[in-house]
Design a protein around this motif. Sequence first.
Motif, PDB file in Angstrom:
ATOM      1  N   SER A 230       0.834  -1.209   0.000  1.00  0.00           N
ATOM      2  CA  SER A 230       0.000   0.000   0.000  1.00  0.00           C
ATOM      3  C   SER A 230       0.870   1.261   0.000  1.00  0.00           C
ATOM      4  O   SER A 230       0.371   2.371   0.025  1.00  0.00           O
ATOM      5  CB  SER A 230      -0.893   0.005   1.234  1.00  0.00           C
ATOM      6  OG  SER A 230      -0.062   0.024   2.372  1.00  0.00           O
ATOM      7  N   SER A 307      -1.564  -6.788  -7.889  1.00  0.00           N
ATOM      8  CA  SER A 307      -1.216  -5.448  -7.393  1.00  0.00           C
ATOM      9  C   SER A 307      -0.457  -4.643  -8.448  1.00  0.00           C
ATOM     10  O   SER A 307       0.396  -5.165  -9.160  1.00  0.00           O
ATOM     11  CB  SER A 307      -0.336  -5.602  -6.155  1.00  0.00           C
ATOM     12  OG  SER A 307       0.300  -4.391  -5.855  1.00  0.00           O
ATOM     13  N   LYS A 308      -0.784  -3.333  -8.498  1.00  0.00           N
ATOM     14  CA  LYS A 308      -0.054  -2.451  -9.420  1.00  0.00           C
ATOM     15  C   LYS A 308       1.003  -1.653  -8.661  1.00  0.00           C
ATOM     16  O   LYS A 308       1.462  -0.610  -9.130  1.00  0.00           O
ATOM     17  CB  LYS A 308      -1.033  -1.475 -10.071  1.00  0.00           C
ATOM     18  CG  LYS A 308      -1.915  -2.072 -11.154  1.00  0.00           C
ATOM     19  CD  LYS A 308      -2.603  -0.893 -11.856  1.00  0.00           C
ATOM     20  CE  LYS A 308      -3.742  -1.309 -12.742  1.00  0.00           C
ATOM     21  NZ  LYS A 308      -4.513  -0.118 -13.192  1.00  0.00           N
ATOM     22  N   ALA A 309       1.354  -2.112  -7.471  1.00  0.00           N
ATOM     23  CA  ALA A 309       2.312  -1.341  -6.659  1.00  0.00           C
ATOM     24  C   ALA A 309       3.590  -1.090  -7.445  1.00  0.00           C
ATOM     25  O   ALA A 309       4.073  -1.944  -8.186  1.00  0.00           O
ATOM     26  CB  ALA A 309       2.622  -2.083  -5.374  1.00  0.00           C
ATOM     27  N   LEU A 439       0.324  10.331  -6.722  1.00  0.00           N
ATOM     28  CA  LEU A 439      -0.010   9.068  -6.060  1.00  0.00           C
ATOM     29  C   LEU A 439      -1.476   8.720  -6.284  1.00  0.00           C
ATOM     30  O   LEU A 439      -1.809   7.568  -6.566  1.00  0.00           O
ATOM     31  CB  LEU A 439       0.303   9.157  -4.561  1.00  0.00           C
ATOM     32  CG  LEU A 439       1.802   9.191  -4.240  1.00  0.00           C
ATOM     33  CD1 LEU A 439       2.041   9.679  -2.810  1.00  0.00           C
ATOM     34  CD2 LEU A 439       2.430   7.808  -4.433  1.00  0.00           C
ATOM     35  N   ASN A 440      -2.352   9.717  -6.185  1.00  0.00           N
ATOM     36  CA  ASN A 440      -3.778   9.461  -6.433  1.00  0.00           C
ATOM     37  C   ASN A 440      -3.989   8.942  -7.849  1.00  0.00           C
ATOM     38  O   ASN A 440      -4.751   8.007  -8.074  1.00  0.00           O
ATOM     39  CB  ASN A 440      -4.610  10.734  -6.243  1.00  0.00           C
ATOM     40  CG  ASN A 440      -4.720  11.091  -4.773  1.00  0.00           C
ATOM     41  OD1 ASN A 440      -4.463  10.242  -3.907  1.00  0.00           O
ATOM     42  ND2 ASN A 440      -5.076  12.325  -4.482  1.00  0.00           N
ATOM     43  N   GLU A 443      -2.850   5.421  -8.215  1.00  0.00           N
ATOM     44  CA  GLU A 443      -3.645   4.452  -7.468  1.00  0.00           C
ATOM     45  C   GLU A 443      -5.113   4.446  -7.897  1.00  0.00           C
ATOM     46  O   GLU A 443      -5.938   3.770  -7.294  1.00  0.00           O
ATOM     47  CB  GLU A 443      -3.470   4.709  -5.965  1.00  0.00           C
ATOM     48  CG  GLU A 443      -2.082   4.238  -5.531  1.00  0.00           C
ATOM     49  CD  GLU A 443      -1.561   4.822  -4.238  1.00  0.00           C
ATOM     50  OE1 GLU A 443      -2.323   5.529  -3.558  1.00  0.00           O
ATOM     51  OE2 GLU A 443      -0.384   4.566  -3.926  1.00  0.00           O
ATOM     52  N   SER A 444      -5.428   5.191  -8.953  1.00  0.00           N
ATOM     53  CA  SER A 444      -6.814   5.208  -9.421  1.00  0.00           C
ATOM     54  C   SER A 444      -7.043   4.034 -10.376  1.00  0.00           C
ATOM     55  O   SER A 444      -6.089   3.371 -10.805  1.00  0.00           O
ATOM     56  CB  SER A 444      -7.091   6.524 -10.155  1.00  0.00           C
ATOM     57  OG  SER A 444      -6.344   6.538 -11.361  1.00  0.00           O
TER      58      SER A 444
END
Length: 478
Positions: A230, A307-309, A439-440, A443-444
């Motif tokens: 996260s 995950s796209k981390a 970051l938004n 993480e969208s």
Amino acid sequence: EFQENTVITVFGASGDLAKKKTFPALFGLFREGHLSASTKIYGYARSHLSIEELKSRIRPFLKTPTEESKSKVEPFLDLISYISGPYDTNEGFIKLNDDIVKFEKDAKVEEPHRLFYLALPPSVFVDVAKQLKENVYATNGVTRIIVEKPFGHDLKSSRELQEQLAPLFKEEELFRIDHYLGKEMVKNLLNLRFGNQFLNSSWNKESIQSIQVSFKEPFGTEGRGGYFDSIGIIRDVIQNHLLQVLTLLTIEPPKSYDSESVRDEKVKLLKAIKPLDFNDLIVGQYTASEDGTKPSYLDDETVNPGSKAVTFAAIPLYIDNERWSGVPIVLRAGKALDVGKVEIRIQYKPTSPEVPSNELVIRIQPSEAIYIKLNTKQPGLSTSSTIVDLDLTYKNRFENFWIPEAYESLIRDSLRGDHSNFVRDDELDESWALFTPLLNHLESDSAPAPILYPYGSRGPKELSSFLEKHGYVFSETT
Ligand code: BG6
């Protein structure tokens, strides 16, 4: 040099950070004569441990470079007591306070000096801070609190955290650690820039073509995937460590070198950074190594499936001021790469198209070094030029110096009340304000998928052309 009868309390004493960094740093200071034998150290955590158990956890991590230093281990461990207690109710804190007060009374301390190190996850920061304020605050002395990152997850949560801490502790009592600020080469940046006229006078857009700050780690997130998933590399090292390095590299000369003047300039600089361009960056995630021996990021069971981390990022920044406008500055960081190295590269403009440009490299780790790529005539009968390194490698030049670990340096600063190498509240705000929109976006739902790169490689293969596009010239020795 140091205050006698200081009381240091390490919260999260049974955890990893305390074992690997905090206690070893306290030992390093003790070993080198920067922490008095009259110091009292408390470890505090929830786990029920005996003092012997705590000591045997810590002991293997204490560094003893010389025979003589081995004899300091037990005297250091003898300074420590352990208290187990909860973080959100007062029983343990009352006991801690009783013990501290007794220690100070026995030592006839008139003005208590108490340092609290919160080696804790952010979820319990505020609980502990409240309990400290209510039960263990030195009303007639000095109280200082060291907090560890992450300071929030984005601008909003960071502000919330600050709003909760601010009524409890004054800004001058709070020390927000960014351990990169304690590294030798990072502490050297202002001396280097402002102490050398040839650098000082060329430190601008007229002479400098591009700047790179790069962080490469040769290992992945093995064992930390759950935490990292996260967070991602931008929050983990770019928004804090690399951005801090960047500010020291690019601020205007401060009015003086006191902590407030330096940090005032850092804030001004952060405000002058243009909003980040979501379409002009590289984000990546590592896959298994080509030989199949190292796992991919997604192989970690603690990571969300699919995950796209981001485990790699290269982000260009532009500073909109007189000195820097138009100069590309690329911050890049990656896990699971081919090498472990953190360095700054300043590339100068060439004096003519025929000669390669000068480059100043500041290697933060491993093995601190500064070198300058310099054009010089080939020795002998030749008249042509060659480019060579003017090399200041610390281990060759400064053989007998003790270079403190980042945490040693920073704990010493905090004991002395020096905030220069800690992050101020407004600095933190600006750094989140810069990165939160990106970051938004990442993480969208519409986020681009990270580019895959194999574990142990140099990162996404697009990187070289990306860097070239941002003013970076590759040379044979890069
Ligand atoms: C920490 C990050 O802040 O810095 C880690 O959470 C990273 O992921 C570490 O490995 C790097 O620090 P250093 O001092 O080893 O370069």
